[in-house]
Design a protein around this motif. Structure first.
Motif, PDB file in Angstrom:
ATOM      1  N   ILE A  84     -20.742  44.093  54.686  1.00 52.07           N
ATOM      2  CA  ILE A  84     -20.664  44.855  55.928  1.00 52.07           C
ATOM      3  C   ILE A  84     -20.368  46.307  55.569  1.00 52.07           C
ATOM      4  O   ILE A  84     -19.837  46.591  54.497  1.00 52.07           O
ATOM      5  CB  ILE A  84     -19.579  44.308  56.880  1.00 52.07           C
ATOM      6  CG1 ILE A  84     -18.193  44.341  56.198  1.00 52.07           C
ATOM      7  CG2 ILE A  84     -19.914  42.911  57.339  1.00 52.07           C
ATOM      8  CD1 ILE A  84     -17.056  43.929  57.119  1.00 52.07           C
ATOM      9  N   GLY A  85     -20.729  47.204  56.444  1.00 48.79           N
ATOM     10  CA  GLY A  85     -20.494  48.616  56.201  1.00 48.79           C
ATOM     11  C   GLY A  85     -21.785  49.366  55.915  1.00 48.79           C
ATOM     12  O   GLY A  85     -22.892  48.837  56.049  1.00 48.79           O
ATOM     13  N   ASP A  86     -21.632  50.634  55.515  1.00 47.20           N
ATOM     14  CA  ASP A  86     -22.783  51.510  55.326  1.00 47.20           C
ATOM     15  C   ASP A  86     -23.730  51.015  54.232  1.00 47.20           C
ATOM     16  O   ASP A  86     -24.956  51.105  54.374  1.00 47.20           O
ATOM     17  CB  ASP A  86     -22.307  52.921  54.977  1.00 47.20           C
ATOM     18  CG  ASP A  86     -21.539  53.569  56.122  1.00 47.20           C
ATOM     19  OD1 ASP A  86     -21.683  53.096  57.263  1.00 47.20           O
ATOM     20  OD2 ASP A  86     -20.800  54.528  55.871  1.00 47.20           O
ATOM     21  N   GLY A  87     -23.171  50.500  53.132  1.00 42.78           N
ATOM     22  CA  GLY A  87     -24.007  50.016  52.043  1.00 42.78           C
ATOM     23  C   GLY A  87     -24.861  48.834  52.464  1.00 42.78           C
ATOM     24  O   GLY A  87     -26.057  48.768  52.141  1.00 42.78           O
ATOM     25  N   ALA A  88     -24.265  47.918  53.196  1.00 43.35           N
ATOM     26  CA  ALA A  88     -25.000  46.741  53.672  1.00 43.35           C
ATOM     27  C   ALA A  88     -26.063  47.152  54.689  1.00 43.35           C
ATOM     28  O   ALA A  88     -27.177  46.605  54.695  1.00 43.35           O
ATOM     29  CB  ALA A  88     -24.037  45.741  54.293  1.00 43.35           C
ATOM     30  N   ALA A  89     -25.727  48.132  55.539  1.00 39.80           N
ATOM     31  CA  ALA A  89     -26.696  48.608  56.527  1.00 39.80           C
ATOM     32  C   ALA A  89     -27.900  49.232  55.846  1.00 39.80           C
ATOM     33  O   ALA A  89     -29.050  48.994  56.242  1.00 39.80           O
ATOM     34  CB  ALA A  89     -26.027  49.619  57.457  1.00 39.80           C
ATOM     35  N   LEU A  90     -27.649  50.024  54.815  1.00 46.62           N
ATOM     36  CA  LEU A  90     -28.748  50.643  54.076  1.00 46.62           C
ATOM     37  C   LEU A  90     -29.564  49.599  53.331  1.00 46.62           C
ATOM     38  O   LEU A  90     -30.801  49.687  53.264  1.00 46.62           O
ATOM     39  CB  LEU A  90     -28.203  51.684  53.102  1.00 46.62           C
ATOM     40  CG  LEU A  90     -27.763  53.014  53.728  1.00 46.62           C
ATOM     41  CD1 LEU A  90     -26.978  53.848  52.733  1.00 46.62           C
ATOM     42  CD2 LEU A  90     -28.966  53.802  54.232  1.00 46.62           C
ATOM     43  N   ALA A  91     -28.878  48.616  52.760  1.00 46.58           N
ATOM     44  CA  ALA A  91     -29.582  47.555  52.027  1.00 46.58           C
ATOM     45  C   ALA A  91     -30.517  46.773  52.941  1.00 46.58           C
ATOM     46  O   ALA A  91     -31.633  46.397  52.548  1.00 46.58           O
ATOM     47  CB  ALA A  91     -28.568  46.615  51.372  1.00 46.58           C
ATOM     48  N   SER A  92     -30.081  46.536  54.178  1.00 43.21           N
ATOM     49  CA  SER A  92     -30.901  45.755  55.113  1.00 43.21           C
ATOM     50  C   SER A  92     -32.139  46.530  55.572  1.00 43.21           C
ATOM     51  O   SER A  92     -33.167  45.944  55.897  1.00 43.21           O
ATOM     52  CB  SER A  92     -30.076  45.351  56.337  1.00 43.21           C
ATOM     53  OG  SER A  92     -29.700  46.490  57.090  1.00 43.21           O
ATOM     54  N   VAL A  93     -32.044  47.852  55.572  1.00 50.14           N
ATOM     55  CA  VAL A  93     -33.167  48.678  56.032  1.00 50.14           C
ATOM     56  C   VAL A  93     -34.108  49.025  54.888  1.00 50.14           C
ATOM     57  O   VAL A  93     -35.331  49.037  55.056  1.00 50.14           O
ATOM     58  CB  VAL A  93     -32.644  49.976  56.695  1.00 50.14           C
ATOM     59  CG1 VAL A  93     -33.797  50.910  57.036  1.00 50.14           C
ATOM     60  CG2 VAL A  93     -31.836  49.647  57.938  1.00 50.14           C
ATOM     61  N   PHE A 109     -33.971  47.606  51.587  1.00 53.66           N
ATOM     62  CA  PHE A 109     -34.091  46.525  50.601  1.00 53.66           C
ATOM     63  C   PHE A 109     -33.620  46.959  49.205  1.00 53.66           C
ATOM     64  O   PHE A 109     -33.907  46.298  48.217  1.00 53.66           O
ATOM     65  CB  PHE A 109     -35.542  46.011  50.525  1.00 53.66           C
ATOM     66  CG  PHE A 109     -36.054  45.518  51.850  1.00 53.66           C
ATOM     67  CD1 PHE A 109     -35.594  44.322  52.391  1.00 53.66           C
ATOM     68  CD2 PHE A 109     -36.961  46.272  52.580  1.00 53.66           C
ATOM     69  CE1 PHE A 109     -36.053  43.868  53.622  1.00 53.66           C
ATOM     70  CE2 PHE A 109     -37.413  45.830  53.812  1.00 53.66           C
ATOM     71  CZ  PHE A 109     -36.971  44.640  54.331  1.00 53.66           C
ATOM     72  N   VAL A 110     -32.891  48.070  49.159  1.00 52.01           N
ATOM     73  CA  VAL A 110     -32.233  48.510  47.928  1.00 52.01           C
ATOM     74  C   VAL A 110     -30.840  47.886  47.926  1.00 52.01           C
ATOM     75  O   VAL A 110     -30.103  48.024  48.912  1.00 52.01           O
ATOM     76  CB  VAL A 110     -32.135  50.042  47.855  1.00 52.01           C
ATOM     77  CG1 VAL A 110     -31.357  50.471  46.617  1.00 52.01           C
ATOM     78  CG2 VAL A 110     -33.523  50.665  47.860  1.00 52.01           C
ATOM     79  N   PRO A 111     -30.430  47.190  46.847  1.00 51.88           N
ATOM     80  CA  PRO A 111     -29.139  46.492  46.833  1.00 51.88           C
ATOM     81  C   PRO A 111     -27.952  47.400  47.171  1.00 51.88           C
ATOM     82  O   PRO A 111     -27.958  48.590  46.853  1.00 51.88           O
ATOM     83  CB  PRO A 111     -29.036  45.972  45.384  1.00 51.88           C
ATOM     84  CG  PRO A 111     -30.446  45.871  44.931  1.00 51.88           C
ATOM     85  CD  PRO A 111     -31.184  46.991  45.600  1.00 51.88           C
ATOM     86  N   GLU A 112     -26.979  46.813  47.815  1.00 47.84           N
ATOM     87  CA  GLU A 112     -25.799  47.566  48.244  1.00 47.84           C
ATOM     88  C   GLU A 112     -25.113  48.280  47.090  1.00 47.84           C
ATOM     89  O   GLU A 112     -24.667  49.430  47.231  1.00 47.84           O
ATOM     90  CB  GLU A 112     -24.808  46.608  48.923  1.00 47.84           C
ATOM     91  CG  GLU A 112     -23.560  47.278  49.465  1.00 47.84           C
ATOM     92  CD  GLU A 112     -22.622  46.291  50.139  1.00 47.84           C
ATOM     93  OE1 GLU A 112     -21.837  46.718  50.998  1.00 47.84           O
ATOM     94  OE2 GLU A 112     -22.672  45.082  49.800  1.00 47.84           O
ATOM     95  N   ILE A 113     -25.054  47.634  45.933  1.00 46.31           N
ATOM     96  CA  ILE A 113     -24.351  48.229  44.793  1.00 46.31           C
ATOM     97  C   ILE A 113     -25.007  49.529  44.349  1.00 46.31           C
ATOM     98  O   ILE A 113     -24.345  50.445  43.848  1.00 46.31           O
ATOM     99  CB  ILE A 113     -24.261  47.230  43.607  1.00 46.31           C
ATOM    100  CG1 ILE A 113     -23.309  47.791  42.542  1.00 46.31           C
ATOM    101  CG2 ILE A 113     -25.651  46.925  43.033  1.00 46.31           C
ATOM    102  CD1 ILE A 113     -23.005  46.813  41.440  1.00 46.31           C
ATOM    103  N   VAL A 114     -26.320  49.648  44.540  1.00 45.71           N
ATOM    104  CA  VAL A 114     -27.023  50.884  44.181  1.00 45.71           C
ATOM    105  C   VAL A 114     -26.539  52.039  45.049  1.00 45.71           C
ATOM    106  O   VAL A 114     -26.313  53.155  44.571  1.00 45.71           O
ATOM    107  CB  VAL A 114     -28.550  50.715  44.316  1.00 45.71           C
ATOM    108  CG1 VAL A 114     -29.266  52.045  44.078  1.00 45.71           C
ATOM    109  CG2 VAL A 114     -29.060  49.662  43.338  1.00 45.71           C
ATOM    110  N   TRP A 115     -26.357  51.766  46.334  1.00 42.85           N
ATOM    111  CA  TRP A 115     -25.859  52.798  47.246  1.00 42.85           C
ATOM    112  C   TRP A 115     -24.419  53.168  46.920  1.00 42.85           C
ATOM    113  O   TRP A 115     -24.058  54.352  46.948  1.00 42.85           O
ATOM    114  CB  TRP A 115     -25.969  52.314  48.691  1.00 42.85           C
ATOM    115  CG  TRP A 115     -27.386  52.117  49.136  1.00 42.85           C
ATOM    116  CD1 TRP A 115     -28.024  50.936  49.387  1.00 42.85           C
ATOM    117  CD2 TRP A 115     -28.368  53.143  49.354  1.00 42.85           C
ATOM    118  NE1 TRP A 115     -29.328  51.156  49.744  1.00 42.85           N
ATOM    119  CE2 TRP A 115     -29.565  52.502  49.739  1.00 42.85           C
ATOM    120  CE3 TRP A 115     -28.347  54.538  49.271  1.00 42.85           C
ATOM    121  CZ2 TRP A 115     -30.728  53.207  50.037  1.00 42.85           C
ATOM    122  CZ3 TRP A 115     -29.498  55.245  49.567  1.00 42.85           C
ATOM    123  CH2 TRP A 115     -30.674  54.584  49.947  1.00 42.85           C
TER     124      TRP A 115
END
Length: 232
Positions: free
Chosen positions: A189-198, A200-206
């Protein structure tokens, strides 16, 4: 016999401060971050700049801010409508980093710049209370932050304000560097997960991107301070 300090001693002290002030302020910021009660207002400050950055990104990309919420534990939430979701989600941590870097740079550039920018932040906080705050806790936290900046503006010696603004900038920057790591809690959850869902770049990359961006900003301030120290 006079025991008054000589002008030469004052000059040497001034040169020492100018040469090593970045490291002294950085150490002070690191120590403050470890103090549970003292660090709370600065956690609120980073959280505010994080959320207002989301809001500014929404406005710039054609959206609006519906509300800003700040919580006692240093968390926050900016509810927006419209705008570009990718830009809005990315701008929280990146924006807090830019705020911290910018506050330090402007305060370092000129003593008056520190005063003017402090007034600007105070006005931004007041606008946030009026237009985007919707609950008592958020109003209270924003009021505390506004009082902090009001007191800094009232400082009689501008060089003290300059040093305080530089310290604020480093604290915001250090918090923006460490905050993204809390996203790696397995909850997605949070900004990283939101970006990952849009994207498809893994959360850890963000998370690593935000961390690297903050580290680069801190290194930039170090290089500038080192260059000025070398000129003395």
């Amino acid at each position: 016999m006079s025991f008054l300090p000589s002008k030469r001693t004052d000059t040497n002290s001034s040169k020492f401060w100018q040469k090593y002030h970045f490291f002294m302020l950085l150490i002070a910021a690191i120590v403050i971050k470890q103090l549970p009660l003292v660090s709370i207002p600065f956690n609120w400050l980073e959280s505010y700049f994080h959320e207002i950055s989301h809001g500014i990104a929404a406005i710039v990309t054609g959206g609006t801010i519906l509300r800003i919420q700040l919580f006692a534990n240093g968390a926050g939430l900016c509810t927006t409508q419209g705008g570009m979701a990718v830009v809005i989600s990315f701008s929280g941590y990146a924006g807090a980093t830019l705020w911290g870097w910018g506050i330090y740079k402007l305060a370092s550039a000129h003593q008056r710049a520190a005063q003017v920018f402090s007034v600007f932040i105070l006005l931004l906080l007041i606008c946030s209370v009026i237009f985007w705050g919707r609950d008592i806790l958020t109003w209270f936290i924003l009021a505390i932050l506004a009082v902090v900046f009001l007191l800094t503006i009232k400082l009689k010696k501008i060089n003290y304000l300059q040093g305080l603004m530089q310290l604020f900038g480093l604290l915001i920057l250090l918090n923006s560097m460490s905050s993204p790591t809390y996203l790696l809690d397995g909850r997605h959850i949070g900004d990283g997960a939101a970006l990952a869902s849009v994207t498809f770049v893994p959360e850890i990359v963000w998370v690593l991107t935000w961390f690297a961006f903050a580290l680069l900003a801190l290194y930039s301030l170090y290089k500038t301070a080192k260059h000025k120290g070398a000129l003395l």
